[in-house]
Write an enzyme that holds these catalytic residues in place. Structure first.
Site, PDB file in Angstrom:
ATOM      1  N   ASP A 155       2.646  -4.503   8.285  1.00  0.00           N
ATOM      2  CA  ASP A 155       1.402  -3.752   8.121  1.00  0.00           C
ATOM      3  C   ASP A 155       0.248  -4.738   8.220  1.00  0.00           C
ATOM      4  O   ASP A 155       0.012  -5.541   7.316  1.00  0.00           O
ATOM      5  CB  ASP A 155       1.427  -3.058   6.752  1.00  0.00           C
ATOM      6  CG  ASP A 155       0.124  -2.352   6.397  1.00  0.00           C
ATOM      7  OD1 ASP A 155      -0.875  -2.532   7.119  1.00  0.00           O
ATOM      8  OD2 ASP A 155       0.101  -1.651   5.370  1.00  0.00           O
ATOM      9  N   CYS A 201      -4.673   2.683  -3.872  1.00  0.00           N
ATOM     10  CA  CYS A 201      -3.478   3.107  -3.132  1.00  0.00           C
ATOM     11  C   CYS A 201      -2.387   2.035  -3.199  1.00  0.00           C
ATOM     12  O   CYS A 201      -1.646   1.813  -2.233  1.00  0.00           O
ATOM     13  CB  CYS A 201      -3.806   3.426  -1.674  1.00  0.00           C
ATOM     14  SG  CYS A 201      -4.936   4.815  -1.474  1.00  0.00           S
ATOM     15  N   GLN A 261      -4.895  -5.157   6.775  1.00  0.00           N
ATOM     16  CA  GLN A 261      -5.832  -6.051   6.103  1.00  0.00           C
ATOM     17  C   GLN A 261      -5.917  -7.434   6.746  1.00  0.00           C
ATOM     18  O   GLN A 261      -6.744  -8.246   6.346  1.00  0.00           O
ATOM     19  CB  GLN A 261      -5.421  -6.215   4.628  1.00  0.00           C
ATOM     20  CG  GLN A 261      -5.503  -4.943   3.823  1.00  0.00           C
ATOM     21  CD  GLN A 261      -6.920  -4.429   3.673  1.00  0.00           C
ATOM     22  OE1 GLN A 261      -7.882  -5.184   3.723  1.00  0.00           O
ATOM     23  NE2 GLN A 261      -7.050  -3.126   3.475  1.00  0.00           N
ATOM     24  N   LYS A 287     -10.810  -0.915   9.914  1.00  0.00           N
ATOM     25  CA  LYS A 287     -10.855  -2.147   9.122  1.00  0.00           C
ATOM     26  C   LYS A 287     -11.047  -3.374  10.015  1.00  0.00           C
ATOM     27  O   LYS A 287     -10.986  -4.506   9.554  1.00  0.00           O
ATOM     28  CB  LYS A 287      -9.587  -2.266   8.279  1.00  0.00           C
ATOM     29  CG  LYS A 287      -9.503  -1.122   7.262  1.00  0.00           C
ATOM     30  CD  LYS A 287      -8.295  -1.179   6.374  1.00  0.00           C
ATOM     31  CE  LYS A 287      -8.307   0.029   5.432  1.00  0.00           C
ATOM     32  NZ  LYS A 287      -7.186   0.065   4.496  1.00  0.00           N
ATOM     33  N   HIS A 308       0.854  -1.185   0.000  1.00  0.00           N
ATOM     34  CA  HIS A 308       0.000   0.000   0.000  1.00  0.00           C
ATOM     35  C   HIS A 308       0.892   1.237   0.000  1.00  0.00           C
ATOM     36  O   HIS A 308       2.021   1.207   0.496  1.00  0.00           O
ATOM     37  CB  HIS A 308      -0.874  -0.035   1.259  1.00  0.00           C
ATOM     38  CG  HIS A 308      -1.954   0.983   1.310  1.00  0.00           C
ATOM     39  ND1 HIS A 308      -1.728   2.291   1.673  1.00  0.00           N
ATOM     40  CD2 HIS A 308      -3.299   0.888   1.081  1.00  0.00           C
ATOM     41  CE1 HIS A 308      -2.871   2.959   1.663  1.00  0.00           C
ATOM     42  NE2 HIS A 308      -3.839   2.137   1.309  1.00  0.00           N
TER      43      HIS A 308
END
Length: 462
Positions: free
Chosen positions: A257, A421, A260, A283, A180
């Protein structure tokens, strides 16, 4: 009319979702909590046969949680809403909505600086949120949890604090092409400032991180590897544990990260041996504007504050400021208190479910969606990694992605169109834009069928 003391009970500490777990273990009916009607929305109809709840197998079904989401029972353009934009943001269960409303209704106060009852209550709830997040991530303790606005701010914090102190000329920062933008741009900025080098890790044709190339790029110059636990555009779940172990052999730190991943499968930062782990609350069925940076305690202790102000100091005079201990020294100013309350409620709600059963359900739904979408003429799915979350990015022959999204919206189906993104990842496939349907635990095979039917109508000439 007076309101009883909020401390007994506190809706964010004792959420109704916990009753679902107790009921399942006891083999009794799932208790239902009265929900305040939302103006303009149609509440879900009760089951015609309540005893059917008793006959559900132990595990998970989407129907068992859909009643918790008021927004899933509204209409869009005259059609029932089908929310397939979960990689952008998830919807919020009533437990989260009610916890935030309860905080503002009876417990609103600033934290860490008041001597009165409500200040103590708000501070306790805020720190309970920190402890719950630590448990949720498998962290050794709450002192490794920093509250931020989201994953983007977490990455920027690491780049500007840890990066400024540890990067210099000739150092390498390895970042996969998969990432991302929020895991690319902050490293570009700090690399320019410190004269370090940002090195992309290539992808294989199926959307995996090229592990051979990764091994070749690692060296004594590598100071940091930044990788997503799951891709927001391809769904790829890289072998982050193995990649972290390999990076550590070279003395490099690893930032993962988790924006997600946290909503889709359990995470254990100690098992991953992550140096840094970041995610966004919105999220994870929590509010926007709240997120988390986990870091190993020794790293947090060595990191200088990124921002200065109130709440992050021990003492201040015009000659010298003494900072508070981590994590508070990295949380300048008034935090997003209601956001932490909502995050706590979301974590409690999600962990009341069988996470392994949820992951299995989503995997099955993704497989079903793959097969169903294959029947749409001219549709091509992007990426085919072996390990994936339920993200379905695609192109449709003869149709611009924005046109596809607009067409689906007319049928009440919300997807995403654009570069997501993640322009380098799309460029790997020669694309500038694509459509994306992303699934969550409350989506159903019937919704997938409606997505496919709408796409087929579009291809048949509208």
């Amino acid at each position: 009319m007076t309101t009883p003391d909020i401390m007994a009970p506190r809706p964010w500490l004792t959420p109704a979702a916990a009753d679902r777990t107790a009921a399942a273990e006891a083999g009794t009916a799932v208790p239902q909590t009265a929900t305040t009607p939302v103006p303009g929305l149609t509440p879900p109809a009760p089951p015609t046969d309540p005893s059917a709840l008793l006959r559900q197998p132990v595990g998970f079904t989407a129907e068992s949680v859909r009643h918790d989401f008021p927004i899933l029972h509204r209409t869009v353009n005259g059609h029932p809403l089908i929310w397939l934009d979960n990689a952008a943001t998830t919807q919020k269960p009533r437990q989260v909505i009610e916890a935030i409303a309860a905080y503002y209704g009876v417990a609103n106060s600033n934290i860490h600086r008041g001597a009165h009852t409500m200040a103590r209550e708000a501070t306790e709830a805020y720190e309970e949120g920190r402890a719950a997040v630590a448990d949720f991530l498998g962290a050794p303790g709450p002192d490794g949890v920093v509250f931020v606005r989201g994953t983007t701010e977490a990455v920027n914090l690491v780049a500007q604090s840890w990066g400024r102190a540890n990067l210099g000329p000739g150092d390498d920062i390895l970042v996969p092409v998969l990432e991302h933008h929020s895991d690319i741009v902050p490293w570009q900025m700090i690399a320019k400032e410190t004269r370090a080098r940002l090195v992309p890790i290539p992808l294989t044709p199926d959307g995996e991180i090229d592990q051979d190339a990764y091994a070749d790029l690692l060296s004594s110059r590598t100071q940091l590897v930044a990788i997503s636990h799951a891709s927001n555009v391809l769904g790829t779940v890289p072998p982050v544990k193995e990649m972290t172990a390999l990076a550590h052999r070279y003395g490099a730190r690893v930032l993962i990260d988790g924006a997600q991943s946290v909503a889709h499968f359990p995470v254990d930062v100690q098992d991953l041996n992550a140096d840094f782990y970041a995610f966004s609350g919105h999220k994870l069925f929590a509010p926007t504007g709240i997120g988390v940076l986990y870091a190993k305690p020794e790293l947090l202790a060595a990191m200088a504050p990124w921002q200065g102000g109130g709440n992050m100091i021990e003492s201040v005079d015009f000659g010298r400021t003494t900072f508070a201990a981590a994590p508070h020294k990295l949380e300048a100013g008034t935090g997003h208190i209601s956001g932490v309350i909502g995050l706590l409620a979301a974590v409690n709600w999600l962990t009341s479910l069988d996470r392994e059963a949820v992951a299995a359900y989503e995997e099955g739904l993704m497989s079903y969606a793959h097969q169903a979408l294959a029947t749409v003429p001219g549709l091509e799915l992007i990426g085919s990694a072996a390990h994936r979350i339920a993200v379905l990015t695609f192109t449709l022959a003869g149709q611009d992605p924005a046109t596809v999204a607009d067409w689906l919206d007319r049928d009440g189906i919300a997807i995403r169109a654009g570069h997501h993104c993640a322009q380098p990842a799309l460029a790997h496939y020669g694309l500038e834009s694509a459509a994306r349907a992303s699934l969550a635990l409350y989506n159903t095979s019937e919704e997938v069928d409606q997505l496919v039917a709408s796409l087929r109508r579009l291809q048949q000439g509208g």
